[in-house]
Design an enzyme around this catalytic site. Sequence first.
Site, PDB file in Angstrom:
ATOM      1  CB  SER A  60      -0.956  -0.043   1.197  1.00 18.69           C
ATOM      2  OG  SER A  60      -1.959   0.932   1.086  1.00 18.69           O
ATOM      3  CG  ASP A  72      -4.256  -1.296  -0.064  1.00 16.42           C
ATOM      4  OD1 ASP A  72      -3.507  -2.032   0.583  1.00 16.42           O
ATOM      5  OD2 ASP A  72      -4.245  -0.056   0.028  1.00 16.42           O
TER       6      ASP A  72
END
Length: 762
Positions: free
Chosen positions: A79, A317
Amino acid sequence: MQEKELRLALVCYGGISLAVYMHGITKEVWRLARASRAFHARDASDEGSEAVYRRLLEAIAAEAGTELRVLVDILAGASAGGINAIFLAEAISTGRSLDPLTDLWLTTADVDHLLDPEVSTVSRIAKAAAVPVAWALSARRNSNVEQTVEAAHRDEIRAKLANFVRARWFAPPFGGAGFTGLLLDAFDAMAASPAGPPLLPVYQPLDLFVTVTDFHGYPVRLRLNSPDEVVEQEHRLTLSYSDPGGDDRGLAHAAELTFAARATASFPGAFPPFQVGELDAELARRNRDWPERTAFLARALPRHSAIGDVEAAVLIDGSVLANAPFRPAIRALRNRPARREVDRRFVYIDPKPGVASVRLGGGGESDPPGFFATIFGALSDIPREQPIRDNLEAIEGRSSRIRRLRRIVAAMRPEVEAAIERAFGATLLLLRPTAARLAGWRTKAQNFAAREAGYAYAAYGHLKLSTVAEEIAALLFDQTGGDRGRRERVRQAVWKAIRRRELDAPEAMTASGARPEVILFLRSFDLGFRIRRLRFLARHLGEIAARDEAPREAIEQMREAVYETIGRYTAAADLKGDVLPDAETDAEAAMAALAERMGLKALDDEADARITEVLALFPKPERRSLILTYLGFPFYDIATLPLLQGEGLDEFDPIKVDRISPDDAMAIREGGAAATLKGIQFNSFGAFFSRAYRENDYLWGRLHGADRLIDITVSALPEGSRLPAGKVASLKRDAFRAILEEERSRLTSIDTLFEDLEREIG
């Protein structure tokens, strides 16, 4: 002076807008690596915190007699941490500046830039009614804004909250294409900046791993007892990039790094999922080529590539399933060169330890969660916040094996040297080695080791045969690719060919040694043994180099010869561009072609010639020691390979783990993230709402990074050594002051914080 390497494997967690804080930390990691390179090369260091790190390394050399080199050679991120890991890896590989990423975070990581501009008129009208509600919530007494934002910045936060509420309902508020464009801009800015020397020596590889979640997943076949096979969906992806070293360093094309950065940071609900078409469109808009697109997508999305639907892959993500990507970083430890003593650290950056990524509901921990909080926590929050205990146990297990092996090798050395002298006689060490002599000595030593090992040799031989067979199967499969089922079919075909030759029969390897056909097979394919032997020799070189009167020039030439030879052996297994017979249908032909392609016998002759050439440069005691180590390696390998289960360990030192977080850096202010960071507000989206927030978190990131990196560097001092009293505290103060001085003209929205910090630092 003793030489030592402090090698950092950096693991960067996700943190949404706390990416800005983590960037401040990685900026200090970059500056420490730059200072170390300059110190080792005897170049001048830049000013600022970099000059302070240089003084720290000089103090360690003066007080402890250790020339410490700090290397960052493994990076993994998820992320927001993935973005920072990617850009830091690019800066290390190319020698370019990280300042363009600072501009990206401070200037463009703002809701006004990130909000998707494609908001329909209907959505604008429908949501206009919500704006007064946002204002009312943010303006009331004791609101989040009232409690956490300085008075001078409250109007900005309220206005941006209103714009945020206007974003489309039931669609991500932030735009994906715009985010992709910002990342490409940052890479372009890095490429336009002056290039300095790479921050790793030519022999040291650089590995980068970025986790991504495949939303739809892909089928994976699993073998069971009954039924024979089942199919499950796999959603985890790890994008891997490697700079193998050499004179022409580089990780990957900017489009490939942008692919990883955009995909790993597609936080669910905030950014739209990523598809490669989005990147294609942005590159087309800029009239940019992506030369290796097909090859990259085949590596990054092998399952999708195999069925021809890479454009349909939907990526989100990386933190959803792997917020702490230790595992690929641990795997990267295999086959890393070690030219001197290594202090290996895993350093992980956790911007908010103990604080959940997203909290729904304001109840206390004793209150049962509500409907949405339960669902969201189960689907996203709980996986993100899982502790890293399993990873720490894996690291400790590896360290325990290394400690055992070091004790075994040290205990064996006198007996091995005595056995070699017994086998060859005292005249061996009086002879000047030649390539032909060394080759003959090697063969004699290996046969002697097999006889001396007795029953242990049979177990070792079968393990080695099995390891080599699996490596052959992997090479032949990778040469053509395919799914998991094909991998297994290639593997079975290789083993059938081996069994037809009866190479794995019990009588093929016994206490009296191995059959000639087994020896021929291993001479044709056993690449691992050759590389292990050279790396074992390199480790012994490091021991010689630590002595006061070590022959430095000869040692460096031998290191160069060893690693040059390792490189040639490694290249022998690179089948890129080669066309071999299909191993699934004709394993015998494929293996014969592979043996010819690798040409290990010719490489052995080159290695013998190169090593004997450099051995002549050593004084007799060191030459004797090196010859005994080289010839005695089969004894050590027989003893240690079963303990390693076929895996070679190159960094022969236990691993330590360090954390960098607001809770650990308390030299300036205690209280952790709550006392220092603004980005933790609004469920960790806070820094997207104000430049002042971003400036605050970036500055604290640099300060916390300097605090912890000085501690980590000092902890690499040899046992029993220490810096003078007060030296570490003095260096920290100097680093803090240098950072404030450097950033004062850039960070113009946080004058009050600068005043507070100057008072607290003293």
